[in-house]
Design an enzyme around this catalytic site. Structure first.
Site, PDB file in Angstrom:
ATOM      1  N   ARG A   1       0.857  -1.182   0.000  1.00  0.00           N
ATOM      2  CA  ARG A   1       0.000   0.000   0.000  1.00  0.00           C
ATOM      3  C   ARG A   1       0.891   1.228   0.000  1.00  0.00           C
ATOM      4  NH1 ARG A   1      -3.530  -2.567  -1.714  1.00  0.00           N
ATOM      5  NH2 ARG A   1      -5.669  -2.837  -0.957  1.00  0.00           N
TER       6      ARG A   1
ATOM      7  N   ASP B   1       4.293   0.311  -7.666  1.00  0.00           N
ATOM      8  CA  ASP B   1       2.976   0.047  -8.246  1.00  0.00           C
ATOM      9  C   ASP B   1       1.868   0.727  -7.447  1.00  0.00           C
ATOM     10  OD1 ASP B   1       1.337  -1.359 -10.220  1.00  0.00           O
ATOM     11  OD2 ASP B   1       0.608  -2.553  -8.532  1.00  0.00           O
TER      12      ASP B   1
ATOM     13  N   GLU C   1      -3.290   8.268  -5.543  1.00  0.00           N
ATOM     14  CA  GLU C   1      -3.471   7.646  -6.852  1.00  0.00           C
ATOM     15  C   GLU C   1      -4.671   8.252  -7.570  1.00  0.00           C
ATOM     16  OE1 GLU C   1      -3.562   3.372  -6.494  1.00  0.00           O
ATOM     17  OE2 GLU C   1      -1.671   3.308  -5.389  1.00  0.00           O
TER      18      GLU C   1
ATOM     19  N   HIS D   1      -0.797   0.714 -10.422  1.00  0.00           N
ATOM     20  CA  HIS D   1      -1.520  -0.202  -9.529  1.00  0.00           C
ATOM     21  C   HIS D   1      -2.126  -1.376 -10.316  1.00  0.00           C
ATOM     22  CE1 HIS D   1      -3.576  -0.199  -5.329  1.00  0.00           C
ATOM     23  NE2 HIS D   1      -3.379  -1.442  -5.764  1.00  0.00           N
TER      24      HIS D   1
ATOM     25  N   SER E   1      -0.234  -4.557 -10.555  1.00  0.00           N
ATOM     26  CA  SER E   1       0.493  -5.800 -10.276  1.00  0.00           C
ATOM     27  C   SER E   1      -0.433  -6.946  -9.877  1.00  0.00           C
ATOM     28  CB  SER E   1       1.542  -5.579  -9.189  1.00  0.00           C
ATOM     29  OG  SER E   1       0.937  -5.228  -7.956  1.00  0.00           O
TER      30      SER E   1
END
Length: 310
Positions: free
Chosen positions: A223, A247, A252, A271, A273
């Site tokens: 996170r 990632d 975001e 984001h 993965s």
């Protein structure tokens, strides 16, 4: 039972209905449809939101399609006595593959060569190896365990960090809560897979980056808010870190003015993965097992601890 999912194959829906034979299973493709039928629902599963959970008046069990639950009102569900389970384990293939991929990309300099290719620039640099490097994995759950196994397969020494310190077969040395700063100076790669909780918020900050080995690489798929992003940026700018693969981020999408965008030694992905064409199939497998257990009154797998936050 209310199953909330935007797109899912009829074959997988059929499997859910078969497992929940004693339930009236309603499939809602969107929030509007779900809100119309949520009253009286005992079990809710899939891509559910807090608004939907709070609209229910008879909920006993909620199963979410994600592994992380930091975006849910856990205090509300605890107060209401709702059992919460997640889809932990659904990422145990694709995310470790992503981690191995970016480790190889960083150590071989493939991201640099790709940039050179776009400029038609023929400039050699010596790639390094993963072999005999030390990999530190923060969080030894399903993702961390498989990441450790892949590291061992590449000839790496693997150190692990988990709250309990419980040993793991694929981890050479395990560190427990309070020992993180002892582990970090030993690692050539530090991989964060930790969930976001009150205790992990900004767990990795300036002191931790200072403690890392000079020239180490940092990878974050856990996170974004587990990491103090300003401290990470400083560690990259100063050369303390040789590079990073990220990632997840504190905000975001990553803001356009973030210095991370312009750093040649940073790999940025949006984001993704955890995404996989096999995600729904794996998640349905977890849900079906829990439906069978729920019907029989047995303990559910992946039950979230409201005290720990995961």
């Amino acid at each position: 039972m209310l199953f909330r999912k935007n797109k899912i194959s009829e074959e997988l829906v059929k499997k859910i209905r078969e497992a929940a034979a004693g339930f009236d299973v309603v499939v809602a493709p969107d929030m509007e449809a779900a809100l119309k039928v949520v009253k009286g629902v005992e079990v809710m599963a899939g891509e559910v939101e807090d608004e939907l959970i709070k609209a229910g008046d008879n909920l006993k069990w909620v199963h979410v399609w994600s592994a992380g639950v930091d975006n849910y009102d856990l205090h509300y569900m605890k107060d209401k006595g709702i059992i919460l389970t997640n889809s932990s384990g659904v990422h145990s293939v694709q995310i470790p593959e992503y981690i191995l991929g970016v480790m190889l990309e960083l150590v071989k300099g493939l991201h640099v060569f790709r940039n050179q290719q776009s400029k038609k620039l023929w400039k050699k640099r010596r790639p390094d190896e993963l072999y005999k490097k030390t990999l530190g994995v923060l969080g030894i759950g399903d993702i961390g365990r498989r990441t450790a196994e892949l590291g061992k397969a590449m000839g790496m020494r693997v150190l692990g960090y988990r709250r309990s310190g419980k040993p793991e077969e694929c981890v050479d040395v395990m560190y427990s809560e309070g020992q993180l700063d002892d582990m970090l100076p030993l690692c050539d790669f530090v991989v964060n897979t930790l969930p976001l909780t009150d205790s992990t918020y900004h767990l990795i900050g300036a002191a931790q980056f200072d403690a890392m080995k000079d020239g180490a690489y940092f990878i974050n798929i856990g996170r974004g808010k587990v990491v103090d992003e300003s401290a990470l940026i400083q560690a990259l700018k100063s050369g303390k870190l040789k590079g990073a693969a990220l990632d997840v981020f504190e905000e975001e999408p990553l803001p356009q003015d973030s210095p991370l965008w312009d750093m040649e030694n940073v790999i940025i992905t949006p984001h993704i993965s955890g995404l996989s064409p096999n995600y729904d199939e794996r998640a349905v497998g977890i849900l079906i097992e829990n439906i069978r257990r729920y019907v029989k009154g047995q303990p559910l797998i992946n039950q979230v601890s409201y005290e720990r936050g995961y």
